[in-house]
Design a protein around this motif. Structure first.
Motif, PDB file in Angstrom:
ATOM      1  N   ALA A  49       0.821  -1.204   0.000  1.00 36.64           N
ATOM      2  CA  ALA A  49       0.000   0.000   0.000  1.00 36.64           C
ATOM      3  C   ALA A  49       0.857   1.256   0.000  1.00 36.64           C
ATOM      4  O   ALA A  49       0.603   2.215  -0.744  1.00 36.64           O
ATOM      5  CB  ALA A  49      -0.926  -0.001   1.209  1.00 36.64           C
ATOM      6  N   ALA A  50       1.868   1.256   0.858  1.00 34.56           N
ATOM      7  CA  ALA A  50       2.714   2.440   0.970  1.00 34.56           C
ATOM      8  C   ALA A  50       3.526   2.693  -0.301  1.00 34.56           C
ATOM      9  O   ALA A  50       3.596   3.827  -0.788  1.00 34.56           O
ATOM     10  CB  ALA A  50       3.644   2.292   2.172  1.00 34.56           C
ATOM     11  N   GLY A  53       1.546   4.098  -2.969  1.00 32.09           N
ATOM     12  CA  GLY A  53       1.195   5.486  -2.687  1.00 32.09           C
ATOM     13  C   GLY A  53       2.367   6.433  -2.749  1.00 32.09           C
ATOM     14  O   GLY A  53       2.219   7.627  -2.430  1.00 32.09           O
ATOM     15  N   TRP A  55       5.438   5.989  -1.121  1.00 34.18           N
ATOM     16  CA  TRP A  55       6.266   6.020   0.088  1.00 34.18           C
ATOM     17  C   TRP A  55       7.421   5.035  -0.012  1.00 34.18           C
ATOM     18  O   TRP A  55       7.269   3.955  -0.588  1.00 34.18           O
ATOM     19  CB  TRP A  55       5.436   5.660   1.316  1.00 34.18           C
ATOM     20  CG  TRP A  55       4.404   6.685   1.674  1.00 34.18           C
ATOM     21  CD1 TRP A  55       3.236   6.927   1.001  1.00 34.18           C
ATOM     22  CD2 TRP A  55       4.434   7.587   2.778  1.00 34.18           C
ATOM     23  NE1 TRP A  55       2.538   7.933   1.616  1.00 34.18           N
ATOM     24  CE2 TRP A  55       3.244   8.359   2.704  1.00 34.18           C
ATOM     25  CE3 TRP A  55       5.334   7.820   3.808  1.00 34.18           C
ATOM     26  CZ2 TRP A  55       2.952   9.348   3.649  1.00 34.18           C
ATOM     27  CZ3 TRP A  55       5.051   8.803   4.746  1.00 34.18           C
ATOM     28  CH2 TRP A  55       3.872   9.558   4.659  1.00 34.18           C
ATOM     29  N   THR A 197      -3.722   2.372   2.696  1.00 34.48           N
ATOM     30  CA  THR A 197      -3.703   3.256   1.514  1.00 34.48           C
ATOM     31  C   THR A 197      -4.460   4.554   1.802  1.00 34.48           C
ATOM     32  O   THR A 197      -3.954   5.650   1.536  1.00 34.48           O
ATOM     33  CB  THR A 197      -4.369   2.538   0.320  1.00 34.48           C
ATOM     34  OG1 THR A 197      -3.570   1.417  -0.045  1.00 34.48           O
ATOM     35  CG2 THR A 197      -4.495   3.480  -0.872  1.00 34.48           C
ATOM     36  N   THR A 198      -5.665   4.425   2.351  1.00 40.95           N
ATOM     37  CA  THR A 198      -6.491   5.607   2.625  1.00 40.95           C
ATOM     38  C   THR A 198      -5.839   6.512   3.645  1.00 40.95           C
ATOM     39  O   THR A 198      -5.813   7.746   3.500  1.00 40.95           O
ATOM     40  CB  THR A 198      -7.879   5.151   3.131  1.00 40.95           C
ATOM     41  OG1 THR A 198      -8.509   4.336   2.131  1.00 40.95           O
ATOM     42  CG2 THR A 198      -8.770   6.338   3.431  1.00 40.95           C
ATOM     43  N   ALA A 201      -2.656   8.277   2.291  1.00 42.79           N
ATOM     44  CA  ALA A 201      -3.025   9.312   1.313  1.00 42.79           C
ATOM     45  C   ALA A 201      -3.443  10.588   2.025  1.00 42.79           C
ATOM     46  O   ALA A 201      -3.116  11.703   1.603  1.00 42.79           O
ATOM     47  CB  ALA A 201      -4.144   8.801   0.413  1.00 42.79           C
TER      48      ALA A 201
END
Length: 204
Positions: A49-50, A53, A55, A197-198, A201
């Motif tokens: 996820a990171a 995004g 990261w 993720t949310t 963000a």
């Protein structure tokens, strides 16, 4: 990037870097739990996820794990190792630095976030109390964090379910997201990924 060994007073730790395609928007420093390593399903979901995004993710193997020991060090020693690791990888830290981890690693992240200047804390399967011992609460470690906190908690976690964690937080601003599964957070990695993720963000 190849894993890097980092000297600590407890012996060498090991840091694995996962980078996004472009320049990182920030860094997520992730620690493992007492019963497993950096390949835990929820840690990999958070890493995916990171990275997606934007990261940089640094997955940390604490010294006791690198040494092949099966029993984790005591909490103060875990914090000591984490602090030395943080200092030893200063050149890899870019943008806002978020601390995170699963279970015991989440506790380390909470305890060291203030002293080391983390901008937020990600807790995967925070062990609110030992199984069957709700009177031995560790809620103070969560409520002692003065930056944004996300707790991703399995709905059947014997160490404290989402409602227990939420209740223990009181008016603290930590966000609790319930996902399917127990303390291992293996049942629904996509839900873990979505929650991280949310949240990231919104931080970015």
């Amino acid at each position: 990037m190849s894993p890097r060994d980092v000297d600590t007073p407890l012996g060498p730790a090991r840091v694995t870097t996962d980078d996004p395609a472009g320049p990182p928007v920030g860094t997520l420093l992730l620690g493992h739990g007492a019963g497993g390593g950096i390949e835990a399903p929820d840690l990999l979901a958070a890493t995916d996820a990171a990275v997606a995004g934007g990261w940089r993710v640094l997955r940390v193997e604490q010294p006791w794990r690198v040494a092949g020991k099966r029993v984790a060090a005591a909490p103060p020693r875990l914090d000591e190792g984490w602090t030395a690791i943080h200092a030893g990888i200063a050149d890899l830290l870019t943008g806002p630095v978020v601390f995170g981890g699963r279970s015991a690693g989440a506790r380390v992240a909470c305890r060291t976030a203030g002293p080391l200047g983390a901008t937020a804390v990600l807790c995967l399967a925070f062990p609110l109390h030992p199984p069957g011992k709700p009177d031995k609460s560790r809620a103070h470690e969560l409520t002692g964090v003065d930056v944004p906190v996300l707790v991703v908690q399995g709905d059947s976690d014997a160490f404290g379910g989402p409602a227990e964690v939420q209740g223990a937080l009181g008016d603290h601003r930590a966000q609790v997201v319930a996902v399917r599964g127990d303390h291992a957070l293996k049942a629904d990695p996509s839900a873990v990924r979505s929650a991280v993720t949310t949240w990231l963000a919104a931080l970015a």
